[in-house]
Design a protein around this motif. Sequence first.
Motif, PDB file in Angstrom:
ATOM      1  N   VAL A 279      33.427  46.664  36.192  1.00  0.00           N
ATOM      2  CA  VAL A 279      32.704  46.590  37.463  1.00  0.00           C
ATOM      3  C   VAL A 279      33.106  45.272  38.115  1.00  0.00           C
ATOM      4  O   VAL A 279      32.707  44.195  37.669  1.00  0.00           O
ATOM      5  N   GLU A 280      33.942  45.362  39.155  1.00  0.00           N
ATOM      6  CA  GLU A 280      34.441  44.172  39.845  1.00  0.00           C
ATOM      7  C   GLU A 280      34.471  44.449  41.339  1.00  0.00           C
ATOM      8  O   GLU A 280      34.801  45.547  41.776  1.00  0.00           O
ATOM      9  N   GLU A 281      34.087  43.430  42.105  1.00  0.00           N
ATOM     10  CA  GLU A 281      34.118  43.564  43.556  1.00  0.00           C
ATOM     11  C   GLU A 281      35.547  43.544  44.064  1.00  0.00           C
ATOM     12  O   GLU A 281      36.377  42.776  43.591  1.00  0.00           O
ATOM     13  N   LEU A 282      35.798  44.396  45.044  1.00  0.00           N
ATOM     14  CA  LEU A 282      37.074  44.454  45.761  1.00  0.00           C
ATOM     15  C   LEU A 282      38.206  44.964  44.871  1.00  0.00           C
ATOM     16  O   LEU A 282      38.168  46.093  44.426  1.00  0.00           O
ATOM     17  N   GLU A 283      39.223  44.146  44.587  1.00  0.00           N
ATOM     18  CA  GLU A 283      40.446  44.653  43.970  1.00  0.00           C
ATOM     19  C   GLU A 283      40.291  44.929  42.472  1.00  0.00           C
ATOM     20  O   GLU A 283      39.534  44.242  41.783  1.00  0.00           O
ATOM     21  N   PRO A 284      41.039  45.917  41.938  1.00  0.00           N
ATOM     22  CA  PRO A 284      40.947  46.240  40.502  1.00  0.00           C
ATOM     23  C   PRO A 284      41.826  45.322  39.652  1.00  0.00           C
ATOM     24  O   PRO A 284      42.649  45.794  38.858  1.00  0.00           O
ATOM     25  N   LEU A 285      41.656  44.021  39.786  1.00  0.00           N
ATOM     26  CA  LEU A 285      42.524  43.089  39.073  1.00  0.00           C
ATOM     27  C   LEU A 285      42.380  43.197  37.567  1.00  0.00           C
ATOM     28  O   LEU A 285      43.370  43.327  36.839  1.00  0.00           O
ATOM     29  N   VAL A 286      41.135  43.153  37.099  1.00  0.00           N
ATOM     30  CA  VAL A 286      40.900  43.209  35.650  1.00  0.00           C
ATOM     31  C   VAL A 286      41.241  44.601  35.127  1.00  0.00           C
ATOM     32  O   VAL A 286      41.897  44.743  34.082  1.00  0.00           O
ATOM     33  N   GLU A 287      40.825  45.618  35.851  1.00  0.00           N
ATOM     34  CA  GLU A 287      41.114  46.990  35.429  1.00  0.00           C
ATOM     35  C   GLU A 287      42.619  47.214  35.288  1.00  0.00           C
ATOM     36  O   GLU A 287      43.087  47.767  34.282  1.00  0.00           O
ATOM     37  N   ASP A 288      43.382  46.795  36.275  1.00  0.00           N
ATOM     38  CA  ASP A 288      44.830  46.995  36.221  1.00  0.00           C
ATOM     39  C   ASP A 288      45.454  46.215  35.071  1.00  0.00           C
ATOM     40  O   ASP A 288      46.381  46.708  34.400  1.00  0.00           O
ATOM     41  N   ALA A 289      44.960  44.998  34.831  1.00  0.00           N
ATOM     42  CA  ALA A 289      45.513  44.187  33.746  1.00  0.00           C
ATOM     43  C   ALA A 289      45.227  44.823  32.389  1.00  0.00           C
ATOM     44  O   ALA A 289      46.093  44.831  31.505  1.00  0.00           O
ATOM     45  N   LEU A 290      44.037  45.377  32.220  1.00  0.00           N
ATOM     46  CA  LEU A 290      43.702  46.040  30.958  1.00  0.00           C
ATOM     47  C   LEU A 290      44.531  47.298  30.772  1.00  0.00           C
ATOM     48  O   LEU A 290      45.035  47.575  29.673  1.00  0.00           O
ATOM     49  N   ARG A 291      44.691  48.063  31.835  1.00  0.00           N
ATOM     50  CA  ARG A 291      45.486  49.288  31.732  1.00  0.00           C
ATOM     51  C   ARG A 291      46.934  48.947  31.420  1.00  0.00           C
ATOM     52  O   ARG A 291      47.583  49.622  30.608  1.00  0.00           O
ATOM     53  N   ALA A 292      47.454  47.884  32.045  1.00  0.00           N
ATOM     54  CA  ALA A 292      48.826  47.461  31.773  1.00  0.00           C
ATOM     55  C   ALA A 292      49.000  47.004  30.327  1.00  0.00           C
ATOM     56  O   ALA A 292      50.093  47.105  29.760  1.00  0.00           O
ATOM     57  N   ALA A 293      47.913  46.533  29.728  1.00  0.00           N
ATOM     58  CA  ALA A 293      47.958  46.093  28.328  1.00  0.00           C
ATOM     59  C   ALA A 293      47.756  47.247  27.355  1.00  0.00           C
ATOM     60  O   ALA A 293      47.680  47.034  26.147  1.00  0.00           O
ATOM     61  N   GLY A 294      47.648  48.473  27.900  1.00  0.00           N
ATOM     62  CA  GLY A 294      47.508  49.648  27.035  1.00  0.00           C
ATOM     63  C   GLY A 294      46.093  49.937  26.590  1.00  0.00           C
ATOM     64  O   GLY A 294      45.875  50.698  25.642  1.00  0.00           O
ATOM     65  N   ILE A 295      45.121  49.344  27.282  1.00  0.00           N
ATOM     66  CA  ILE A 295      43.707  49.553  26.925  1.00  0.00           C
ATOM     67  C   ILE A 295      43.135  50.650  27.815  1.00  0.00           C
ATOM     68  O   ILE A 295      43.292  50.623  29.037  1.00  0.00           O
ATOM     69  N   ALA A 296      42.489  51.628  27.225  1.00  0.00           N
ATOM     70  CA  ALA A 296      41.866  52.714  27.985  1.00  0.00           C
ATOM     71  C   ALA A 296      40.677  52.157  28.758  1.00  0.00           C
ATOM     72  O   ALA A 296      39.738  51.612  28.165  1.00  0.00           O
ATOM     73  N   VAL A 297      40.706  52.297  30.074  1.00  0.00           N
ATOM     74  CA  VAL A 297      39.679  51.666  30.898  1.00  0.00           C
ATOM     75  C   VAL A 297      39.467  52.489  32.159  1.00  0.00           C
ATOM     76  O   VAL A 297      40.364  53.181  32.633  1.00  0.00           O
ATOM     77  N   GLU A 298      38.254  52.414  32.705  1.00  0.00           N
ATOM     78  CA  GLU A 298      37.908  53.073  33.965  1.00  0.00           C
ATOM     79  C   GLU A 298      37.224  52.053  34.869  1.00  0.00           C
ATOM     80  O   GLU A 298      36.670  51.068  34.392  1.00  0.00           O
ATOM     81  N   GLY A 299      37.262  52.323  36.169  1.00  0.00           N
ATOM     82  CA  GLY A 299      36.633  51.382  37.088  1.00  0.00           C
ATOM     83  C   GLY A 299      36.567  51.890  38.498  1.00  0.00           C
ATOM     84  O   GLY A 299      35.578  52.476  38.925  1.00  0.00           O
ATOM     85  N   LYS A 300      37.661  51.686  39.262  1.00  0.00           N
ATOM     86  CA  LYS A 300      37.632  52.007  40.685  1.00  0.00           C
ATOM     87  C   LYS A 300      37.543  53.507  40.970  1.00  0.00           C
ATOM     88  O   LYS A 300      37.336  53.893  42.120  1.00  0.00           O
TER      89      LYS A 300
END
Length: 494
Positions: A279-300
């Motif tokens: 849960v982050e305001e505006l851009e999916p910075l953390v979400e994208d970084a986690l996904r790029a690291a191969g971590i299953a994640v949801e957000g935007k």
Amino acid sequence: AHRQALLLGNHAIARGAWEAGVTVAAGYPGTPSTEILEALARYDDVYVEWSTNEKVAVDVAVGAAFGGARALVTTKHVGLNVAADTLMVLGYTGVPAGCVIVTADDPGMHSSQNEQDNRLYARFAGLPMLEPADPAEARAFTIAAFDLSEAFEVPVLLRTTTRVNHGCSLVPLGERRARPAAGFRRDPARLVMLPAHARARHPVLLERLARLATAADASPLNVTELRDRRVGVVTSGAAYHYVREVLPAASVLKLGFSYPLPMARLRAFAASVDRLLVVEELEPLVEDALRAAGIAVEGKAFFPRTGELTPDVVREGFVRAGVLDAPVSDRPPGPQAPRPPVLCPGCPHTVPFLALRRLGAVVAGDIGCYTLAALEPLAAMDTCLAMGSSIGVALGLARSGGAPGPVVAAIGDSTFLHAGLPALIDAVYNQTPITVVILDNGTTAMTGGQPHPATGQTIRGAPAPRVDLAALCRAVGVESVQVVDPYDVGATYR
């Protein structure tokens, strides 16, 4: 017992900077950051200035840090754009003394022309970033930012949002840790960014980032709260409080030291929960970084990429994610008579805009309360982009040949000194036929009436040399300069 005070987030940042031993502070007024310097100016043992613009403010603070003194910069998110030229080299040079740059973001655009996410600047410039979630953390994180800055000899970005800047809560108070300036030490290979020197400093920046990432993993500013393991939420800033209010049983990893990301901590947290959401305001910075690291994640997929988060917006996101059941709404309807903003009664800017509308002028406007002239009942402004853009836009309109009437730039006195002067020089140099209207009300009005170099006083109200705007325009080569009192309606129309 520790002393406490009920403080605005901005006042808490000022208090934290003072307690951390800040010596020099500079900035330019901009909502939601303005009150920080105003509060800091109440402390006599700090040099505080309103700079002419944000780049000057960053240069002043960095110069102070080069001299061994702790320094603070305050700016709203778009102000950091103005300072970006200097900002982007600071990861190369670093600083020998603590330097903290407050970037106050404005999700929802309460008083801004965009809602850019300045977390991107941390990654872009290679600088560490801290994100407080409330006024108490605003004070504590400011102190921590100065310590982190000195430990790694690099400026630290302290990112806030409107809710943190303008929220109130109880804040613990400490004493000032006065520290004498260490003095300037010549080091041209570090501080003179010739290409040869810069090439040697870029690897230093990258090596520092690796060490900062290790520090972020160990930092107490990042907090893991394990509760129900079925849902884990990664969040930061004010959104943390919304998550705790809406989903109190969820496990949460709260990011306070948000760049570089604490990836080891994030991997461990992800492995400890069944489902991971960001849960982050505006851009999916953390979400994208986690996904790029191969971590299953949801957000935007569930939470918006535009606008300010609120408890209701977060709740709706968790409902879409299937984490919460849809609530039964018992909220009363919203306001039945919305009141759009208008210029203040008696505002001196009203008459010039009425005259421009009668002329059928194409008006390139600027940032300030006079931007409201774009709305009814004046409806006399056609463009408005960014600080100081009015004159340059007017130049282009005049040269386009497509303007249906005379081309006019309307700009306030503070904005003119901030970023308008170079474009006026351009108009003179290239002999472009436009009219520039400087709306001089002797203050930085939109942000609450702060002084500037043409008001004749400093941030503390002390007398100061006063820029003569008419003389300045003549000095750069403007041949026709007329000064008129806008309350003299006849003279204004003539």
